[in-house]
Design a protein around this motif. Structure first.
Motif, PDB file in Angstrom:
ATOM      1  N   THR A  61     -19.214 -86.785 -68.809  1.00  0.00           N
ATOM      2  CA  THR A  61     -19.604 -85.984 -69.980  1.00  0.00           C
ATOM      3  C   THR A  61     -21.110 -86.027 -70.243  1.00  0.00           C
ATOM      4  O   THR A  61     -21.558 -85.605 -71.307  1.00  0.00           O
ATOM      5  N   THR A  62     -21.891 -86.526 -69.290  1.00  0.00           N
ATOM      6  CA  THR A  62     -23.348 -86.568 -69.470  1.00  0.00           C
ATOM      7  C   THR A  62     -23.943 -85.240 -69.001  1.00  0.00           C
ATOM      8  O   THR A  62     -24.594 -85.152 -67.956  1.00  0.00           O
ATOM      9  N   ASN A  63     -23.676 -84.190 -69.758  1.00  0.00           N
ATOM     10  CA  ASN A  63     -24.159 -82.859 -69.413  1.00  0.00           C
ATOM     11  C   ASN A  63     -24.476 -82.095 -70.696  1.00  0.00           C
ATOM     12  O   ASN A  63     -24.370 -82.643 -71.798  1.00  0.00           O
ATOM     13  N   LEU A  64     -24.850 -80.844 -70.555  1.00  0.00           N
ATOM     14  CA  LEU A  64     -25.281 -80.033 -71.687  1.00  0.00           C
ATOM     15  C   LEU A  64     -24.223 -79.936 -72.777  1.00  0.00           C
ATOM     16  O   LEU A  64     -24.532 -80.007 -73.972  1.00  0.00           O
ATOM     17  N   ILE A  65     -22.960 -79.789 -72.392  1.00  0.00           N
ATOM     18  CA  ILE A  65     -21.896 -79.608 -73.386  1.00  0.00           C
ATOM     19  C   ILE A  65     -21.192 -80.917 -73.750  1.00  0.00           C
ATOM     20  O   ILE A  65     -20.267 -80.914 -74.568  1.00  0.00           O
ATOM     21  N   LYS A  66     -21.593 -82.023 -73.128  1.00  0.00           N
ATOM     22  CA  LYS A  66     -21.020 -83.338 -73.407  1.00  0.00           C
ATOM     23  C   LYS A  66     -19.494 -83.333 -73.236  1.00  0.00           C
ATOM     24  O   LYS A  66     -18.751 -83.921 -74.019  1.00  0.00           O
ATOM     25  N   ALA A  67     -19.058 -82.649 -72.215  1.00  0.00           N
ATOM     26  CA  ALA A  67     -17.621 -82.506 -71.983  1.00  0.00           C
ATOM     27  C   ALA A  67     -17.350 -82.404 -70.487  1.00  0.00           C
ATOM     28  O   ALA A  67     -18.244 -82.083 -69.699  1.00  0.00           O
ATOM     29  N   ALA A  68     -16.116 -82.681 -70.108  1.00  0.00           N
ATOM     30  CA  ALA A  68     -15.711 -82.577 -68.708  1.00  0.00           C
ATOM     31  C   ALA A  68     -14.261 -82.126 -68.627  1.00  0.00           C
ATOM     32  O   ALA A  68     -13.409 -82.609 -69.382  1.00  0.00           O
ATOM     33  N   VAL A  69     -14.013 -81.189 -67.735  1.00  0.00           N
ATOM     34  CA  VAL A  69     -12.648 -80.739 -67.456  1.00  0.00           C
ATOM     35  C   VAL A  69     -12.319 -81.114 -66.019  1.00  0.00           C
ATOM     36  O   VAL A  69     -13.030 -80.724 -65.090  1.00  0.00           O
ATOM     37  N   THR A  70     -11.262 -81.892 -65.836  1.00  0.00           N
ATOM     38  CA  THR A  70     -10.818 -82.303 -64.506  1.00  0.00           C
ATOM     39  C   THR A  70      -9.519 -81.565 -64.201  1.00  0.00           C
ATOM     40  O   THR A  70      -8.466 -81.885 -64.768  1.00  0.00           O
ATOM     41  N   PRO A  71      -9.544 -80.560 -63.335  1.00  0.00           N
ATOM     42  CA  PRO A  71      -8.356 -79.724 -63.122  1.00  0.00           C
ATOM     43  C   PRO A  71      -7.386 -80.284 -62.087  1.00  0.00           C
ATOM     44  O   PRO A  71      -7.768 -81.021 -61.180  1.00  0.00           O
ATOM     45  N   ALA A  72      -6.149 -79.904 -62.249  1.00  0.00           N
ATOM     46  CA  ALA A  72      -5.138 -80.097 -61.212  1.00  0.00           C
ATOM     47  C   ALA A  72      -4.498 -78.731 -60.978  1.00  0.00           C
ATOM     48  O   ALA A  72      -3.335 -78.490 -61.297  1.00  0.00           O
ATOM     49  N   PHE A  73      -5.327 -77.824 -60.453  1.00  0.00           N
ATOM     50  CA  PHE A  73      -4.890 -76.481 -60.118  1.00  0.00           C
ATOM     51  C   PHE A  73      -4.491 -76.455 -58.641  1.00  0.00           C
ATOM     52  O   PHE A  73      -4.497 -77.482 -57.972  1.00  0.00           O
ATOM     53  N   THR A  74      -4.190 -75.293 -58.122  1.00  0.00           N
ATOM     54  CA  THR A  74      -3.750 -75.206 -56.727  1.00  0.00           C
ATOM     55  C   THR A  74      -4.771 -75.815 -55.772  1.00  0.00           C
ATOM     56  O   THR A  74      -4.412 -76.506 -54.819  1.00  0.00           O
ATOM     57  N   ALA A  75      -6.050 -75.589 -56.036  1.00  0.00           N
ATOM     58  CA  ALA A  75      -7.091 -76.085 -55.131  1.00  0.00           C
ATOM     59  C   ALA A  75      -7.111 -77.606 -55.047  1.00  0.00           C
ATOM     60  O   ALA A  75      -7.461 -78.177 -54.017  1.00  0.00           O
ATOM     61  N   GLN A  76      -6.739 -78.271 -56.163  1.00  0.00           N
ATOM     62  CA  GLN A  76      -6.724 -79.738 -56.173  1.00  0.00           C
ATOM     63  C   GLN A  76      -5.327 -80.297 -55.907  1.00  0.00           C
ATOM     64  O   GLN A  76      -5.179 -81.384 -55.352  1.00  0.00           O
ATOM     65  N   PHE A  77      -4.307 -79.567 -56.332  1.00  0.00           N
ATOM     66  CA  PHE A  77      -2.917 -80.031 -56.281  1.00  0.00           C
ATOM     67  C   PHE A  77      -2.058 -78.917 -55.686  1.00  0.00           C
ATOM     68  O   PHE A  77      -1.431 -78.147 -56.419  1.00  0.00           O
ATOM     69  N   PRO A  78      -2.058 -78.767 -54.374  1.00  0.00           N
ATOM     70  CA  PRO A  78      -1.378 -77.634 -53.731  1.00  0.00           C
ATOM     71  C   PRO A  78       0.096 -77.500 -54.075  1.00  0.00           C
ATOM     72  O   PRO A  78       0.667 -76.414 -53.918  1.00  0.00           O
ATOM     73  N   GLY A  79       0.726 -78.562 -54.572  1.00  0.00           N
ATOM     74  CA  GLY A  79       2.146 -78.503 -54.891  1.00  0.00           C
ATOM     75  C   GLY A  79       2.491 -77.536 -56.010  1.00  0.00           C
ATOM     76  O   GLY A  79       3.631 -77.070 -56.101  1.00  0.00           O
ATOM     77  N   VAL A  80       1.519 -77.191 -56.886  1.00  0.00           N
ATOM     78  CA  VAL A  80       1.829 -76.277 -58.002  1.00  0.00           C
ATOM     79  C   VAL A  80       1.794 -74.817 -57.571  1.00  0.00           C
ATOM     80  O   VAL A  80       2.156 -73.928 -58.351  1.00  0.00           O
ATOM     81  N   ASN A  81       1.378 -74.557 -56.359  1.00  0.00           N
ATOM     82  CA  ASN A  81       1.280 -73.183 -55.863  1.00  0.00           C
ATOM     83  C   ASN A  81       2.583 -72.421 -56.066  1.00  0.00           C
ATOM     84  O   ASN A  81       3.654 -72.886 -55.682  1.00  0.00           O
ATOM     85  N   GLY A  82       2.489 -71.268 -56.724  1.00  0.00           N
ATOM     86  CA  GLY A  82       3.657 -70.404 -56.895  1.00  0.00           C
ATOM     87  C   GLY A  82       4.624 -70.810 -57.975  1.00  0.00           C
ATOM     88  O   GLY A  82       5.625 -70.118 -58.209  1.00  0.00           O
ATOM     89  N   LEU A  83       4.376 -71.918 -58.674  1.00  0.00           N
ATOM     90  CA  LEU A  83       5.339 -72.410 -59.668  1.00  0.00           C
ATOM     91  C   LEU A  83       5.010 -71.987 -61.097  1.00  0.00           C
ATOM     92  O   LEU A  83       5.778 -72.254 -62.016  1.00  0.00           O
ATOM     93  N   GLY A  84       3.861 -71.360 -61.309  1.00  0.00           N
ATOM     94  CA  GLY A  84       3.516 -70.890 -62.647  1.00  0.00           C
ATOM     95  C   GLY A  84       3.122 -71.997 -63.601  1.00  0.00           C
ATOM     96  O   GLY A  84       3.249 -71.839 -64.822  1.00  0.00           O
ATOM     97  N   ILE A  85       2.642 -73.119 -63.090  1.00  0.00           N
ATOM     98  CA  ILE A  85       2.232 -74.239 -63.928  1.00  0.00           C
ATOM     99  C   ILE A  85       0.995 -74.910 -63.337  1.00  0.00           C
ATOM    100  O   ILE A  85       0.735 -74.803 -62.144  1.00  0.00           O
TER     101      ILE A  85
END
Length: 209
Positions: A61-85
């Motif tokens: 969070t040491t950035n301009l917006i003092k925030a961080a988003v850590t995703p678990a989308f398809t690119a990071q978690f391929p298992g969610v592909n096609g499941l709508g979540i």
């Protein structure tokens, strides 16, 4: 005749059930498509394809917006592909903010785990909905609508956000306007801001023009 019909129906049910595709773990080595990534060969899958451990550590969070988003989308978690979540971790330092943004590909559900977060969205009728959320509170942000989150407490805040899409997309309004090379005169004309303010914001967010 009745028994024969039941037997035929049972075979049809079994055949239909067997044709259901339980999942489609993304093969990230292949190109993405409008319907998601192609599936990995099911014979090459293991339980590791359905487990992701990337949300256990706080984001930076040491950035301009003092925030961080850590995703678990398809690119990071391929298992969610096609499941709508999908899901992501949201860390907000004191004074941290996720500026107005949209997810064109999915709705969002936020649950506060730690701290206090002021969050809200604006409907397409320009009605504003916002509330200060505490630990255990949940808030919904409908697909495509502008929304924000601000750490309104005196300590760090943590939330997890789930989405109705494995790849919900993201467009942050401030960055869309001021972090690119869109000419200043066009930004002035479309936002009613003066040129000095536009140039200042471009300077802060790395834009040009």
């Amino acid at each position: 005749m009745m028994i024969q019909s039941v037997v035929v129906f049972s075979f049809l049910f079994v055949a239909a059930y067997a044709s259901v595709q339980d999942f489609c773990v993304a093969d990230l080595s292949l190109p993405d498509t409008p319907s998601g990534f192609p599936c990995k060969d099911a014979k090459k899958l293991s339980v590791a394809d359905f487990v992701y451990s990337g949300l256990g550590a706080a984001g930076n969070t040491t950035n301009l917006i003092k925030a961080a988003v850590t995703p678990a989308f398809t690119a990071q978690f391929p298992g969610v592909n096609g499941l709508g979540i999908s899901i992501a971790r949201l860390d907000l330092a004191v004074g941290g903010v996720i500026p107005f943004h949209t997810h064109p590909g999915g709705s969002e559900l936020l649950v506060v785990i730690q701290g206090t977060i002021c969050a809200g969205f604006i409907s397409s009728a320009n009605t504003v909905y916002f509330k200060t959320l505490n630990k255990g509170d949940i808030m919904l942000f409908p697909q495509g609508l502008l929304h924000f989150q601000i750490n309104s407490g005196k300590g760090p805040a943590l939330a997890f956000v789930s989405f109705s899409s494995p790849s919900p997309g993201l467009q942050i309004t401030d960055f869309a306007l001021f972090a690119n090379n869109l000419p200043t005169e066009l930004v002035v004309a479309t936002t009613f801001l003066d040129a000095a303010t536009v140039k200042k914001l471009k300077g802060v967010l790395g834009g040009s023009g």
